[in-house]
Design a protein around this motif. Structure first.
Motif, mmCIF file in Angstrom:
data_model
loop_
_atom_site.group_PDB
_atom_site.id
_atom_site.type_symbol
_atom_site.label_atom_id
_atom_site.label_comp_id
_atom_site.label_asym_id
_atom_site.label_seq_id
_atom_site.Cartn_x
_atom_site.Cartn_y
_atom_site.Cartn_z
ATOM 1 N N GLY A 136 0.828 -1.206 0.000
ATOM 2 C CA GLY A 136 0.000 0.000 0.000
ATOM 3 C C GLY A 136 0.859 1.251 0.000
ATOM 4 N N THR A 137 0.236 2.376 0.301
ATOM 5 C CA THR A 137 0.930 3.662 0.188
ATOM 6 C C THR A 137 2.182 3.734 1.070
ATOM 7 O OG1 THR A 137 -1.171 4.660 -0.342
ATOM 8 C CG2 THR A 137 0.569 6.154 0.307
ATOM 9 N N ASP A 138 2.092 3.233 2.300
ATOM 10 C CA ASP A 138 3.271 3.291 3.191
ATOM 11 C C ASP A 138 4.450 2.534 2.580
ATOM 12 O OD1 ASP A 138 1.840 4.771 4.925
ATOM 13 O OD2 ASP A 138 1.428 3.132 6.342
ATOM 14 N N TYR A 139 4.133 1.382 2.001
ATOM 15 C CA TYR A 139 5.177 0.578 1.345
ATOM 16 C C TYR A 139 5.763 1.343 0.162
ATOM 17 C CZ TYR A 139 7.199 -3.355 -1.315
ATOM 18 O OH TYR A 139 8.035 -4.179 -2.032
ATOM 19 N N PHE A 140 4.894 1.972 -0.644
ATOM 20 C CA PHE A 140 5.403 2.710 -1.808
ATOM 21 C C PHE A 140 6.309 3.866 -1.359
ATOM 22 C CE2 PHE A 140 1.128 1.366 -3.756
ATOM 23 C CZ PHE A 140 1.656 0.170 -4.187
ATOM 24 N N ILE A 141 5.936 4.516 -0.270
ATOM 25 C CA ILE A 141 6.771 5.617 0.241
ATOM 26 C C ILE A 141 8.153 5.081 0.633
ATOM 27 C CG2 ILE A 141 7.060 7.213 2.202
ATOM 28 C CD1 ILE A 141 4.017 7.701 2.043
ATOM 29 N N ALA A 142 8.156 3.947 1.347
ATOM 30 C CA ALA A 142 9.451 3.376 1.766
ATOM 31 C C ALA A 142 10.302 3.014 0.553
ATOM 32 C CB ALA A 142 9.200 2.138 2.637
ATOM 33 N N VAL A 143 9.655 2.439 -0.471
ATOM 34 C CA VAL A 143 10.400 2.027 -1.671
ATOM 35 C C VAL A 143 10.938 3.255 -2.407
ATOM 36 C CG1 VAL A 143 10.174 0.947 -3.943
ATOM 37 C CG2 VAL A 143 9.167 -0.161 -1.940
ATOM 38 N N ILE A 144 10.079 4.266 -2.582
ATOM 39 C CA ILE A 144 10.527 5.477 -3.291
ATOM 40 C C ILE A 144 11.721 6.091 -2.565
ATOM 41 C CG2 ILE A 144 9.873 7.868 -3.848
ATOM 42 C CD1 ILE A 144 7.066 6.777 -4.544
ATOM 43 N N ASN A 145 11.640 6.140 -1.253
ATOM 44 C CA ASN A 145 12.750 6.739 -0.495
ATOM 45 C C ASN A 145 14.030 5.931 -0.636
ATOM 46 O OD1 ASN A 145 11.795 9.208 0.536
ATOM 47 N ND2 ASN A 145 10.388 8.060 1.832
ATOM 48 N N GLN A 146 13.880 4.624 -0.739
ATOM 49 C CA GLN A 146 15.075 3.795 -0.917
ATOM 50 C C GLN A 146 15.691 3.963 -2.317
ATOM 51 O OE1 GLN A 146 14.931 0.050 0.977
ATOM 52 N NE2 GLN A 146 16.372 -0.939 -0.414
ATOM 53 N N LEU A 147 14.844 4.248 -3.309
ATOM 54 C CA LEU A 147 15.335 4.285 -4.696
ATOM 55 C C LEU A 147 15.730 5.668 -5.183
ATOM 56 C CD1 LEU A 147 12.862 1.850 -6.505
ATOM 57 C CD2 LEU A 147 15.016 1.350 -5.377
ATOM 58 N N LYS A 148 15.305 6.689 -4.439
ATOM 59 C CA LYS A 148 15.511 8.079 -4.880
ATOM 60 C C LYS A 148 16.932 8.393 -5.318
ATOM 61 C CE LYS A 148 12.397 10.948 -2.196
ATOM 62 N NZ LYS A 148 12.316 11.622 -0.904
ATOM 63 N N SER A 149 17.895 7.877 -4.580
ATOM 64 C CA SER A 149 19.284 8.246 -4.877
ATOM 65 C C SER A 149 19.801 7.540 -6.135
ATOM 66 C CB SER A 149 20.186 7.912 -3.685
ATOM 67 O OG SER A 149 20.062 6.548 -3.403
ATOM 68 N N SER A 150 19.127 6.475 -6.570
ATOM 69 C CA SER A 150 19.620 5.718 -7.729
ATOM 70 C C SER A 150 18.912 6.071 -9.034
ATOM 71 C CB SER A 150 19.442 4.214 -7.493
ATOM 72 O OG SER A 150 20.129 3.813 -6.348
ATOM 73 N N PHE A 151 17.686 6.639 -8.934
ATOM 74 C CA PHE A 151 16.902 6.882 -10.151
ATOM 75 C C PHE A 151 16.356 8.307 -10.147
ATOM 76 C CE2 PHE A 151 16.799 2.384 -9.215
ATOM 77 C CZ PHE A 151 17.214 1.848 -10.434
ATOM 78 N N SER A 152 16.430 8.958 -11.306
ATOM 79 C CA SER A 152 15.938 10.337 -11.365
ATOM 80 C C SER A 152 14.436 10.387 -11.628
ATOM 81 C CB SER A 152 16.695 11.128 -12.418
ATOM 82 O OG SER A 152 16.598 10.493 -13.656
ATOM 83 N N GLN A 153 13.866 9.305 -12.124
ATOM 84 C CA GLN A 153 12.417 9.260 -12.334
ATOM 85 C C GLN A 153 11.858 7.942 -11.836
ATOM 86 O OE1 GLN A 153 11.787 10.024 -16.476
ATOM 87 N NE2 GLN A 153 12.914 11.917 -16.325
ATOM 88 N N ILE A 154 10.881 8.058 -10.938
ATOM 89 C CA ILE A 154 10.252 6.862 -10.382
ATOM 90 C C ILE A 154 8.764 6.943 -10.692
ATOM 91 C CG2 ILE A 154 9.773 5.554 -8.292
ATOM 92 C CD1 ILE A 154 12.345 6.788 -7.085
ATOM 93 N N SER A 155 8.260 5.927 -11.389
ATOM 94 C CA SER A 155 6.838 5.893 -11.732
ATOM 95 C C SER A 155 6.201 4.636 -11.145
ATOM 96 C CB SER A 155 6.653 5.903 -13.252
ATOM 97 O OG SER A 155 7.181 7.097 -13.798
#
Ligand code: SF4
Length: 371
Positions: A136-155
């Motif tokens: 759910g949303t909490d999981y997506f937030i955790a994933v986005i935060n983990q990936l932010k430094s590696s990817f400039s665009q997350i969809s």
């Protein structure tokens, strides 16, 4: 007022019949126009247009060169979970399908990303089935935060969310959301989606409205090609795009062309055959209708077709895709559908260069802004 109100003013059978009446003369008029309207789009997807496919392809090629230059965006999907509460009769993740289910823990996510990072991708598409309790949303937030430094665009390509949830995710760095209506034929929608939240046609149809209201930068729409007659589906998709562009003008738009592929499970076969020639007509029709929409072609299509059609209007392609959680690091067969183009991202990028195009590993407009 949402798209559902506009959608309800049209009748599927009447639109289908009107498309059939279009003549070659109507198609020529549509091709010649600078800004074809929805009536012209009917001509562009009509049977009469088949005889003029070369003219359509020439116009589509020229418009794409003019608006996008000679670049091709490349992105990679990352499947986070194959849990799904819905029953879609055409999908390997359907909850009626016996399949080992998995949601990636954050350390497993890191294993997947460490493999993807070996390639130059900067645009990642996170995909799940639709099971908010598992992902759910909490999981997506955790994933986005983990990936932010590696990817400039997350969809994201996940279950439809509320406007508030989308707003929250945009604040975390979410760039785009892809949500496909599957079919715009409301009368037959329940045949394909008999159970689960996805059975609510209207809630799904209004999702792009919620995305626009939440300020999501890029919104992807489309239908699953093969469920219903493709010409009428395309017209309703064009109607949706036209509506969204006018109402949520700050967002960018993308149309994808998922064609039904074989999968593990109930053995559903496409009701309406859509040939590669039909698909090419569709790509050219959207480009002539909307000069700026991104047109995305996935690895569902075979390599030779992808190579041949890429210059006719396509602006984004996935490459090196795995379609199940853990697919990059352990190769376990938990996939949603069978990939048709199994080439590595490097191989696809080489073909793009051979054709005189530049592979771009993140959204082309951001690339130009930063260049
Ligand atoms: S299409 Fe999406 S919602 Fe339907 S079963 Fe597959 S993953 Fe679930």
């Amino acid at each position: 007022m949402s798209f559902y109100n506009l959608y309800s003013a049209y009748n599927w059978d009447e639109v289908a019949a009107c498309i059939q009446t279009k003549t070659e003369a109507d198609v020529r008029v549509a091709i010649a126009k600078d800004k074809p309207g929805l009536e012209d789009f009917m001509a562009l997807v009509s049977p009469a247009a088949d005889a003029l496919l070369e003219e359509m392809a020439r116009k589509s090629y020229a418009l794409t060169r003019q608006k996008f230059g000679k670049v091709m965006q490349l992105y990679i999907p990352l499947y986070l979970s194959n849990f799904c509460e819905n029953r879609c009769v055409y999908c390997g993740f359907s909850n009626s399908n016996r399949l080992r289910r998995k949601v990636l823990l954050l350390d497993e996510l890191e294993q997947e990303v460490s493999i993807i990072r070996q390639q130059p991708f900067k645009h990642i598409l996170l995909v799940t089935g639709e099971a908010p309790v598992k992902a759910g949303t909490d999981y997506f937030i955790a994933v986005i935060n983990q990936l932010k430094s590696s990817f400039s665009q997350i969809s994201l390509e996940v279950q439809p969310l509320s406007t508030t949830e989308y707003e929250l995710l945009v604040k975390q760095g979410l760039y785009g959301v892809y949500v496909y209506q599957e079919t715009y034929n409301e009368r037959r929608y329940s045949n394909y989606h008999p159970a689960g939240r996805k059975a609510d046609f209207r809630y799904r149809l209004e999702t792009p409205d919620r995305l626009g209201a939440a300020g999501v930068r890029k919104i992807g729409i489309g239908n699953l090609i093969g469920l219903e007659e493709w010409r009428t589906e395309a017209w309703f998709t064009a109607l949706h795009l036209h509506y969204l562009r006018k109402k949520y003008w700050r967002s960018k738009y993308s149309i994808s062309f998922p064609r039904l592929r074989p999968f593990t499970g109930e053995g559903f076969q496409p009701n309406y055959e859509t040939t590669e020639r039909n698909l090419t007509q569709l790509i050219c029709a959207y480009r002539i209708f909307d000069h700026e929409v991104d047109l995305s072609l996935s690895t569902r299509e075979r390599p030779m077709y992808r190579d041949n059609v890429m210059s006719l209007g396509i602006t984004a392609m996935s490459a090196g895709s795995k379609t199940g959680p853990g697919g990059y690091s352990n190769g376990e067969a938990l996939e949603q559908f069978a990939v048709n183009d199994n080439r590595s991202a490097d191989m696809v990028a080489d073909v793009i260069r051979c054709k005189g195009y530049e592979p771009v590993w993140k959204d082309w407009s951001m690339f130009l802004q930063m260049a």
